[in-house]
Scaffold this motif. Structure first.
Motif, mmCIF file in Angstrom:
data_model
loop_
_atom_site.group_PDB
_atom_site.id
_atom_site.type_symbol
_atom_site.label_atom_id
_atom_site.label_comp_id
_atom_site.label_asym_id
_atom_site.label_seq_id
_atom_site.Cartn_x
_atom_site.Cartn_y
_atom_site.Cartn_z
ATOM 1 N N THR A 55 0.817 -1.208 0.000
ATOM 2 C CA THR A 55 0.000 0.000 0.000
ATOM 3 C C THR A 55 0.856 1.266 0.000
ATOM 4 O OG1 THR A 55 -1.715 -1.189 1.203
ATOM 5 C CG2 THR A 55 -1.861 1.188 1.218
ATOM 6 N N ILE A 56 1.990 1.232 0.667
ATOM 7 C CA ILE A 56 2.812 2.425 0.834
ATOM 8 C C ILE A 56 3.867 2.578 -0.264
ATOM 9 C CG2 ILE A 56 4.482 3.532 2.364
ATOM 10 C CD1 ILE A 56 2.932 2.250 4.702
ATOM 11 N N TYR A 57 4.495 1.504 -0.665
ATOM 12 C CA TYR A 57 5.626 1.570 -1.584
ATOM 13 C C TYR A 57 5.265 1.954 -3.026
ATOM 14 C CZ TYR A 57 10.241 0.347 -3.384
ATOM 15 O OH TYR A 57 11.469 0.392 -3.977
ATOM 16 N N PRO A 58 4.167 1.466 -3.607
ATOM 17 C CA PRO A 58 3.853 1.819 -5.004
ATOM 18 C C PRO A 58 3.696 3.309 -5.284
ATOM 19 C CG PRO A 58 2.627 -0.106 -4.386
ATOM 20 C CD PRO A 58 3.274 0.399 -3.133
ATOM 21 N N PRO A 59 3.077 4.107 -4.395
ATOM 22 C CA PRO A 59 3.026 5.544 -4.700
ATOM 23 C C PRO A 59 4.411 6.193 -4.755
ATOM 24 C CG PRO A 59 1.391 5.010 -3.055
ATOM 25 C CD PRO A 59 2.231 3.798 -3.242
ATOM 26 N N VAL A 60 5.330 5.680 -3.943
ATOM 27 C CA VAL A 60 6.703 6.195 -3.988
ATOM 28 C C VAL A 60 7.322 5.872 -5.347
ATOM 29 C CG1 VAL A 60 8.995 6.017 -2.953
ATOM 30 C CG2 VAL A 60 6.971 6.038 -1.488
ATOM 31 N N LEU A 61 7.134 4.644 -5.808
ATOM 32 C CA LEU A 61 7.648 4.267 -7.127
ATOM 33 C C LEU A 61 7.016 5.105 -8.235
ATOM 34 C CD1 LEU A 61 7.788 0.368 -6.904
ATOM 35 C CD2 LEU A 61 9.692 1.973 -6.865
ATOM 36 N N TYR A 62 5.719 5.357 -8.112
ATOM 37 C CA TYR A 62 5.029 6.175 -9.112
ATOM 38 C C TYR A 62 5.575 7.603 -9.111
ATOM 39 C CZ TYR A 62 1.297 8.524 -11.635
ATOM 40 O OH TYR A 62 0.596 9.283 -12.539
ATOM 41 N N PHE A 63 5.793 8.151 -7.935
ATOM 42 C CA PHE A 63 6.323 9.503 -7.821
ATOM 43 C C PHE A 63 7.712 9.604 -8.446
ATOM 44 C CE2 PHE A 63 8.689 12.726 -5.370
ATOM 45 C CZ PHE A 63 7.947 13.850 -5.720
ATOM 46 N N MET A 64 8.511 8.550 -8.267
ATOM 47 C CA MET A 64 9.863 8.548 -8.824
ATOM 48 C C MET A 64 9.864 8.233 -10.314
ATOM 49 S SD MET A 64 11.832 6.750 -5.590
ATOM 50 C CE MET A 64 12.875 5.854 -6.670
ATOM 51 N N GLY A 65 8.725 7.795 -10.857
ATOM 52 C CA GLY A 65 8.632 7.510 -12.282
ATOM 53 C C GLY A 65 8.966 6.078 -12.641
ATOM 54 N N ASP A 66 9.064 5.197 -11.648
ATOM 55 C CA ASP A 66 9.419 3.806 -11.907
ATOM 56 C C ASP A 66 8.201 2.889 -12.090
ATOM 57 O OD1 ASP A 66 12.094 4.399 -11.759
ATOM 58 O OD2 ASP A 66 12.232 3.941 -9.621
ATOM 59 N N ALA A 67 6.988 3.405 -11.882
ATOM 60 C CA ALA A 67 5.790 2.581 -12.015
ATOM 61 C C ALA A 67 4.715 3.386 -12.753
ATOM 62 C CB ALA A 67 5.279 2.158 -10.640
ATOM 63 N N THR A 68 3.855 2.683 -13.456
ATOM 64 C CA THR A 68 2.741 3.329 -14.137
ATOM 65 C C THR A 68 1.576 3.494 -13.161
ATOM 66 O OG1 THR A 68 1.789 1.242 -14.867
ATOM 67 C CG2 THR A 68 3.410 2.283 -16.334
ATOM 68 N N LEU A 69 0.614 4.304 -13.538
ATOM 69 C CA LEU A 69 -0.552 4.534 -12.705
ATOM 70 C C LEU A 69 -1.342 3.243 -12.492
ATOM 71 C CD1 LEU A 69 -2.291 6.588 -11.176
ATOM 72 C CD2 LEU A 69 -3.518 6.988 -13.316
ATOM 73 N N ASP A 70 -1.521 2.465 -13.561
ATOM 74 C CA ASP A 70 -2.263 1.211 -13.439
ATOM 75 C C ASP A 70 -1.554 0.217 -12.517
ATOM 76 O OD1 ASP A 70 -4.296 2.072 -15.082
ATOM 77 O OD2 ASP A 70 -3.375 1.247 -16.900
ATOM 78 N N ARG A 71 -0.239 0.131 -12.639
ATOM 79 C CA ARG A 71 0.519 -0.776 -11.780
ATOM 80 C C ARG A 71 0.431 -0.338 -10.313
ATOM 81 N NH1 ARG A 71 6.958 -2.112 -12.351
ATOM 82 N NH2 ARG A 71 7.060 -3.544 -10.614
ATOM 83 N N MET A 72 0.463 0.956 -10.080
ATOM 84 C CA MET A 72 0.351 1.468 -8.723
ATOM 85 C C MET A 72 -1.018 1.139 -8.131
ATOM 86 S SD MET A 72 0.439 5.376 -7.270
ATOM 87 C CE MET A 72 -1.188 5.732 -7.883
ATOM 88 N N LYS A 73 -2.058 1.371 -8.892
ATOM 89 C CA LYS A 73 -3.411 1.083 -8.408
ATOM 90 C C LYS A 73 -3.596 -0.400 -8.119
ATOM 91 C CE LYS A 73 -5.822 4.846 -10.750
ATOM 92 N NZ LYS A 73 -6.836 5.168 -11.774
ATOM 93 N N PHE A 74 -3.080 -1.247 -8.996
ATOM 94 C CA PHE A 74 -3.200 -2.686 -8.809
ATOM 95 C C PHE A 74 -2.467 -3.137 -7.544
ATOM 96 C CE2 PHE A 74 -1.812 -7.077 -9.676
ATOM 97 C CZ PHE A 74 -3.060 -7.668 -9.836
ATOM 98 N N SER A 75 -1.252 -2.656 -7.347
ATOM 99 C CA SER A 75 -0.472 -3.027 -6.169
ATOM 100 C C SER A 75 -1.124 -2.533 -4.886
ATOM 101 C CB SER A 75 0.944 -2.464 -6.260
ATOM 102 O OG SER A 75 1.614 -2.995 -7.369
ATOM 103 N N MET A 76 -1.644 -1.321 -4.930
ATOM 104 C CA MET A 76 -2.310 -0.786 -3.744
ATOM 105 C C MET A 76 -3.599 -1.543 -3.439
ATOM 106 S SD MET A 76 -1.654 3.292 -4.109
ATOM 107 C CE MET A 76 -2.388 3.688 -2.527
ATOM 108 N N GLY A 77 -4.287 -1.998 -4.462
ATOM 109 C CA GLY A 77 -5.487 -2.817 -4.254
ATOM 110 C C GLY A 77 -5.158 -4.143 -3.599
ATOM 111 N N ILE A 78 -4.081 -4.774 -4.052
ATOM 112 C CA ILE A 78 -3.645 -6.033 -3.429
ATOM 113 C C ILE A 78 -3.271 -5.781 -1.967
ATOM 114 C CG2 ILE A 78 -1.805 -7.761 -3.412
ATOM 115 C CD1 ILE A 78 -1.830 -7.612 -6.464
#
Length: 61
Positions: free
Chosen positions: A16-39
């Protein structure tokens, strides 16, 4: 069993916490972030209620 539930809950918080950090840094897409946070949300919500109040319940008895 309680230790396993705590470990899974911790994984849920990490997912829940790590994917937004990756998204902010540009290492993850929005869809990947949402999926990871949902899990992560599902893992946390399914495991945390079984161990989070156990100490308070045991001390009341």
């Amino acid at each position: 069993m309680k230790t396993v539930l705590k470990f899974i809950s911790l994984l849920g918080l990490i997912f829940t916490i790590y994917p937004p950090v990756l998204y902010f840094m540009g290492d993850a897409t929005l869809d990947r972030m949402k999926f990871s946070m949902g899990i992560g949300m599902v893992l946390w919500m399914l495991t945390a209620p079984f161990w989070i109040n156990k100490q308070q319940e045991e001390s009341k008895q």
